[in-house]
Scaffold this active site. Structure first.
Site, PDB file in Angstrom:
ATOM      1  CB  VAL A  51      -5.824 -12.427  29.855  1.00  0.00           C
ATOM      2  CG1 VAL A  51      -6.910 -11.588  30.522  1.00  0.00           C
ATOM      3  CG2 VAL A  51      -5.585 -11.941  28.431  1.00  0.00           C
ATOM      4  CB  CYS A  52      -5.556 -10.887  35.123  1.00  0.00           C
ATOM      5  SG  CYS A  52      -6.178 -11.090  36.793  1.00  0.00           S
TER       6      CYS A  52
END
Lengths: 314, 87
Positions: free
Chosen positions: B23-24
């Protein structure tokens, strides 16, 4: 000024691709394996192009000695540990007092009466187990400080009295250690870096000798609690920049902060050719220990009669 | 020796790293850790998923001086071949 110690890693394993002489490309491979926890912990550093993987490696391999674990030192130490500086030395002979807690955010109420250096070590290790923290809770004479300083790459002066400030800067000068020094009083703060090398002004170019004892110190005048936090944080920033080798140093500048007006000013600094320490005809050939009798409960690295305050633990 | 090694690596194809599980901003952190292992000019294949990853990561890759040589859409995931730029 770069403190790149990654090149000093002892690479003796011929099977290690990082030292494969027949394949120059392999020299670009990182020799530092981050753990999963480290990847998570330092992800925000790794994302920065100016820090990246190699910069974080440098931080983890660096060693920094912080003199003073008070208002300045609290902020500086917390951010250096958070950044992953591999070895941090904390030197402070003082004990935590209730009046400290207004600004010395490293400590909590239960630490009152405890030695600052050892209390700091516990907090920093809890924040980041990657950091090896060495506490120096006792008095550091010029001789002892010289010996201790040899084991570190860089020094921070976070002290609150002139005798210590001059002793630290003299020792750093003679050992060619980069020094990041800051001072605060009331609503004002200042910061500079003193880097070894010709053409760089030393601390005594700025203040040739300790001012008269009528000068106020943090113990004789008030200080807005967050102001040393600002300057201590900036000390950590400048230290990290020196370690990763990015950005402009404060070697030829003095940063001045006025919290009341909310302003920062930068003043240029130049070497003083008549400086008693680094000038063309220096009179000071070894670190000087000045006596300061006016520091009850303070960081008297030089005064044998310190800690007359009953609240200061022995 | 060096040229032969280069040719063999080119023929074998770049190493492939699946980044779809991140995930970013950890996706780009992982990319950086992988690309750091390569020398300038070497290639890495990464797999990204639709949405925030394919929208953001390629832009960051280019911003750091690397080249995206190809992008292959495989029904929801994307295979990108990246050539490491000079540092």
């Amino acid at each position: 000024m770069r403190l790149d110690r990654s090149d000093q890693t002892d690479r003796t394993d011929p099977s290690d691709p990082a030292i494969c002489e027949c394949c120059p490309k392999a020299q670009h491979m990182s020799v530092f394996d981050f753990t999963e926890d480290q990847i998570q912990r330092y992800s925000r550093h790794i994302l920065l192009p100016e820090v990246d993987v190699h910069g974080q490696e440098k931080l983890l391999k660096a060693s920094v000695l912080v003199i003073g674990a008070g208002g300045l030192g609290s902020a500086a130490l917390l951010y250096l540990a958070a950044a992953g500086v591999g070895h941090i030395g904390v030197a402070d002979r003082d004990c935590v007092e209730l009046s400290n807690l207004q600004r010395q955010v490293l400590y909590s109420t239960r630490d009152v009466g405890r030695r600052k250096a050892t209390a700091a070590r516990r907090v920093l290790r809890s924040l980041n187990p990657d950091c090896r923290v060495t506490a120096y809770p006792g008095k550091l004479s010029a001789e002892k400080l010289t010996t201790v300083m040899r084991g570190y790459d860089l020094v921070l002066d976070c002290s609150d009295n002139f005798p210590t400030r001059f002793l630290v800067s003299d020792c750093a000068f003679f050992q060619h250690k980069p020094l990041v020094t800051a001072a605060v009083v009331r609503f004002d703060g200042q910061l500079m870096a003193v880097l070894p090398g010709d053409g760089n002004p030393c601390y005594r170019c700025f203040v040739p000798e300790p001012p008269p004892s009528t000068m106020t110190s943090c113990q004789q005048a008030g200080v807005l609690g967050a102001v040393p936090g600002v300057l201590g944080s900036l000390q950590a920033v400048e230290t990290i920049k020196l370690i990763v080798g990015k950005g402009e140093t404060m070697a030829h500048r003095l940063l001045l902060y006025d919290a009341l007006s909310g302003t920062f000013r930068i003043v240029a600094r130049k070497p003083n050719p008549h400086c008693p320490l680094c000038g063309s005809n220096p009179s000071i050939t070894e670190p000087i220990e000045y006596k300061d009798k006016c520091c009850p409960g303070g960081q008297c690295f030089t005064d044998d009669e310190c800690c007359a305050d009953d609240e200061c633990c022995s | 020796m060096t040229n032969i090694a280069d040719e063999r690596q080119e023929q074998a194809g770049p190493r492939s790293v699946d980044l779809t599980g991140y995930v970013c901003p950890m996706t780009f952190v992982r990319f950086k850790l992988e690309i750091d292992k390569l020398a300038a000019g070497e290639r890495l294949e990464i797999i990204l998923k639709r949405g925030e990853q394919i929208q953001n990561v390629p832009r960051s890759i280019k911003a750091e001086g690397h080249q995206i040589e190809s992008v292959k859409d495989e029904n929801g995931t994307f295979r990108l071949v990246v050539r490491k730029g000079k540092q």
